[in-house]
Design a protein around this motif. Sequence first.
Motif, PDB file in Angstrom:
ATOM      1  N   MET A  76       0.829  -1.203   0.000  1.00 20.23           N
ATOM      2  CA  MET A  76       0.000   0.000   0.000  1.00 20.23           C
ATOM      3  C   MET A  76       0.863   1.252   0.000  1.00 20.23           C
ATOM      4  O   MET A  76       0.384   2.343  -0.299  1.00 20.23           O
ATOM      5  CB  MET A  76      -0.933   0.020   1.222  1.00 20.23           C
ATOM      6  N   ARG A 107      -2.733  -8.041  -3.510  1.00 20.31           N
ATOM      7  CA  ARG A 107      -3.751  -7.574  -2.551  1.00 20.31           C
ATOM      8  C   ARG A 107      -4.962  -8.492  -2.538  1.00 20.31           C
ATOM      9  O   ARG A 107      -5.775  -8.446  -1.614  1.00 20.31           O
ATOM     10  CB  ARG A 107      -4.149  -6.132  -2.878  1.00 20.31           C
ATOM     11  N   MET A 112      -6.831  -6.097   3.646  1.00 22.92           N
ATOM     12  CA  MET A 112      -6.482  -5.087   4.652  1.00 22.92           C
ATOM     13  C   MET A 112      -7.741  -4.473   5.262  1.00 22.92           C
ATOM     14  O   MET A 112      -8.735  -4.247   4.580  1.00 22.92           O
ATOM     15  CB  MET A 112      -5.631  -3.993   4.005  1.00 22.92           C
ATOM     16  N   PHE A 114      -8.739  -1.122   7.674  1.00 21.92           N
ATOM     17  CA  PHE A 114      -8.080   0.126   8.018  1.00 21.92           C
ATOM     18  C   PHE A 114      -8.481   0.630   9.402  1.00 21.92           C
ATOM     19  O   PHE A 114      -9.413   0.143  10.023  1.00 21.92           O
ATOM     20  CB  PHE A 114      -8.393   1.178   6.964  1.00 21.92           C
ATOM     21  N   ASN A 118     -14.020   2.290   6.680  1.00 24.30           N
ATOM     22  CA  ASN A 118     -14.175   3.026   5.421  1.00 24.30           C
ATOM     23  C   ASN A 118     -15.009   2.242   4.419  1.00 24.30           C
ATOM     24  O   ASN A 118     -14.535   1.866   3.363  1.00 24.30           O
ATOM     25  CB  ASN A 118     -12.810   3.369   4.820  1.00 24.30           C
ATOM     26  N   PHE A 120     -17.584   1.637   1.414  1.00 29.41           N
ATOM     27  CA  PHE A 120     -17.938   2.445   0.247  1.00 29.41           C
ATOM     28  C   PHE A 120     -19.319   3.045   0.492  1.00 29.41           C
ATOM     29  O   PHE A 120     -20.174   2.391   1.090  1.00 29.41           O
ATOM     30  CB  PHE A 120     -17.997   1.581  -1.019  1.00 29.41           C
ATOM     31  N   ARG A 184     -15.845  -7.470   3.979  1.00 31.15           N
ATOM     32  CA  ARG A 184     -15.409  -7.103   2.633  1.00 31.15           C
ATOM     33  C   ARG A 184     -14.027  -7.684   2.346  1.00 31.15           C
ATOM     34  O   ARG A 184     -13.764  -8.161   1.248  1.00 31.15           O
ATOM     35  CB  ARG A 184     -15.387  -5.576   2.535  1.00 31.15           C
ATOM     36  N   ILE A 188     -13.000 -12.000  -0.460  1.00 31.55           N
ATOM     37  CA  ILE A 188     -12.174 -12.435  -1.589  1.00 31.55           C
ATOM     38  C   ILE A 188     -11.202 -13.541  -1.164  1.00 31.55           C
ATOM     39  O   ILE A 188     -10.278 -13.869  -1.896  1.00 31.55           O
ATOM     40  CB  ILE A 188     -11.400 -11.254  -2.221  1.00 31.55           C
TER      41      ILE A 188
ATOM     42  N   ALA B 315      -9.550   1.834   0.469  1.00 34.19           N
ATOM     43  CA  ALA B 315     -10.441   0.685   0.624  1.00 34.19           C
ATOM     44  C   ALA B 315     -10.500  -0.114  -0.662  1.00 34.19           C
ATOM     45  O   ALA B 315     -10.419  -1.342  -0.647  1.00 34.19           O
ATOM     46  CB  ALA B 315     -11.838   1.167   1.014  1.00 34.19           C
ATOM     47  N   ALA B 316     -10.630   0.598  -1.783  1.00 35.45           N
ATOM     48  CA  ALA B 316     -10.738  -0.108  -3.056  1.00 35.45           C
ATOM     49  C   ALA B 316      -9.421  -0.802  -3.401  1.00 35.45           C
ATOM     50  O   ALA B 316      -9.404  -1.974  -3.784  1.00 35.45           O
ATOM     51  CB  ALA B 316     -11.127   0.883  -4.160  1.00 35.45           C
ATOM     52  N   LEU B 317      -8.303  -0.073  -3.229  1.00 36.30           N
ATOM     53  CA  LEU B 317      -7.006  -0.682  -3.538  1.00 36.30           C
ATOM     54  C   LEU B 317      -6.742  -1.860  -2.608  1.00 36.30           C
ATOM     55  O   LEU B 317      -6.165  -2.864  -3.015  1.00 36.30           O
ATOM     56  CB  LEU B 317      -5.888   0.348  -3.408  1.00 36.30           C
ATOM     57  N   GLY B 318      -7.155  -1.730  -1.349  1.00 40.92           N
ATOM     58  CA  GLY B 318      -6.880  -2.753  -0.346  1.00 40.92           C
ATOM     59  C   GLY B 318      -7.540  -4.081  -0.652  1.00 40.92           C
ATOM     60  O   GLY B 318      -7.058  -5.122  -0.201  1.00 40.92           O
ATOM     61  N   ILE B 319      -8.668  -4.078  -1.385  1.00 43.25           N
ATOM     62  CA  ILE B 319      -9.247  -5.371  -1.735  1.00 43.25           C
ATOM     63  C   ILE B 319      -8.873  -5.755  -3.156  1.00 43.25           C
ATOM     64  O   ILE B 319      -9.508  -6.606  -3.768  1.00 43.25           O
ATOM     65  CB  ILE B 319     -10.779  -5.428  -1.552  1.00 43.25           C
TER      66      ILE B 319
END
Lengths: 275, 428
Positions: A76, A107, A112, A114, A118, A120, A184, A188, B315-319
């Motif tokens: 990151m 990734r 991750m 945070f 956060n 969406f 979230r 994956i 958040a988007a990059l992290g997933i």
Amino acid sequence: MVIAMTQEMQASKIPQTGEEPATDRPKIHASCVHVSYSGRSAIKNVDLDIRANSVTALIGPSGCGKTTFLRCLNRMNDIIDGCEVRGNIQLDGEDIYAPGVDTVVLRRRIGMVFQKPNPFPKSIYENVAYGPRIHGLASKGRALDGIVESSLKRAGLWDEVKDRLDAPATGLSGGQQQRLCIARAIAIEPDVILMDEPCSALDPIATARIEELIDELKQNFTIIIVTHSMQQAARVSQYTAFFHMGELVEEGETKVIFTNPKDPRTQAYVTGRIG
Amino acid sequence: MTEQSYPPNLVTDAVDGVRKRHRKEIRFRLLGLSAILASLGFLVFFIASIVTTGYGAFVKTVVLVDVDLTLDSLGLEDGYTPKDLEEISYRTVARNAIRDMFPEVSGRSARRELTGLLGAGAEFELKDFVLKNPDLVGAPQSFWMTASDDFDLFNKGGAREETATQLSSQQKDWYRSLLRDSRVKTTFNASFLTASDSRDPELAGVWGAIKGSFFALGICLLLSFTVGVLAAIYLEEFAPKNRWTSLLEVNINNLAAVPSITYGLLGLAIFLGIFGLPRSASLVGGMVLALMTLPTIIISSRVSLQAVPPSIREAALGIGASHIQAVFHHVVPLALPGMLTGTIIGMARALGETAPLLMIGMVAFIADAPASVLDPASALPVQVYLWADSPERAFAEKTAGAILVLLAFLVAMNMAAVVLRKRFEKRW
């Protein structure tokens, strides 16, 4: 002090005797990691092995580099201008900084969570479904519904939100939002989950729920958590690494670090005299 | 600190300097309030003066004229075809009609003054009326016809002497006698909105200018929104932050402040001079306006991209979203309301812009509404400028009327900006 020293020496001689099954190869192996921001050194010479299916806590005072190190593990730091990472970090024996490594694939395997929740600004369903969708795990329909449901169940949020999956995620409470972010991340199916002070914005009850969750998740995932709370590190982790002034001072089993640290700085920190 | 001394300590007077601070605050509030009131006053004065002047453009004076539509006076014979109806000299018919109403008038100049009561478009009105109602041919009819501009001004001005310096005393007498017979009235002037420019004020309308503005704004929106938003996304999300990009940023900020006529000169030199595009065309007008609006749109789009919290990107990059997925799935949708607002405000500015259009020749007298973006066209602010320059007194109210139309469009666009923002705005 003398007694403590001898106990510590004994502990260091015993090789990995925790409850966790000792594996030959660590999940993540970091050696000689240096990170600098625009030439200013943030962490130097960090060597750390992360064991699979366990919780590793990174502790230390503010600005000691633990978050920086955490963000190196899924690259990151790449998006920060002027950030330079040197050294070697391997995931299952593969160098993640090797040329040609795709951060998207990396990734996908290292998720991750945070510091601040956060989600969406979309629906609860969309938040969880986004990852599986972009990675092609399921595009729509029942398969995707199944992933969303199981992820929310594993994050302990299903019962609270199952009737309002289309409601905006930003309408949830802080603790629920953070569990949604965990859902979230696990949707994956990563190997490793990085958590950057996941409870710092939450009240004690929500914190307790997240900690329970971390404990359950460690069966399937390797978890690395940055925390400011020493009690939290002691409660949830099997291994602890103590950072101070950009250096990894000491690492080892959590009970050893907390009861019998080698380094006087660790001793001072865990007993609350510095930091 | 005893119990007795406690309450007085909380009273303002007891503490030195606090009263002074409060007075300062009151003074500041009063200043702010008076500034608001002053600007409101200016605005009300501005709107009121334009509305009172421009109201006249939306109404017109019509005169009830008895028209002899018998075959004899139309010069037709039995068994006439519709084609014959088109070839009648309606000019003569209209003149005869008004002369028949004042049979006592004789003499060449007096008769000319009499026919001068009717507007220049009277014959066309009559023709349209006959062609639409061919069954009315054969008998005398009464028919409301548009009065001339001087007559119109005299009537709308309450028949006061100073409003009609162009009318002779004889014409004023005719007006009074028509008024006595209830043959004069004012009606809604639809042709002001449906007709294009004309040398005759009673025929002139803003439709051609509206259409020209519409074409130019359409081109402008198409070019400046796509180019501006993409440039902003690239600069904000993808471009490396180095000396070149910061130089670019400074230049974009400077371009936003460049006088608009400069863009007109640029358009004249490049679009007309080098590319050889047609003069006065709304295509070129739109391109010039797009150049002018581009910096505004880039700046406002960048600001709204910056306002998206970095945590959403992380958040988007992290997933495992790729950079472009993070930007287009998450950041841009959140920034879109701000981008749209900035675009509409830029469009509103472009709508009111005259100077660059003057340079590329959109200032000509154009009597037909443009059919395509390549036709010579006018634009609303240019129309205002042209009419303000015209010598006929009746164009004064037309000018104010065109300003009102322009203001109506501007208000509508700004309201659209507010509605868009409210509808698409998301909280996080």
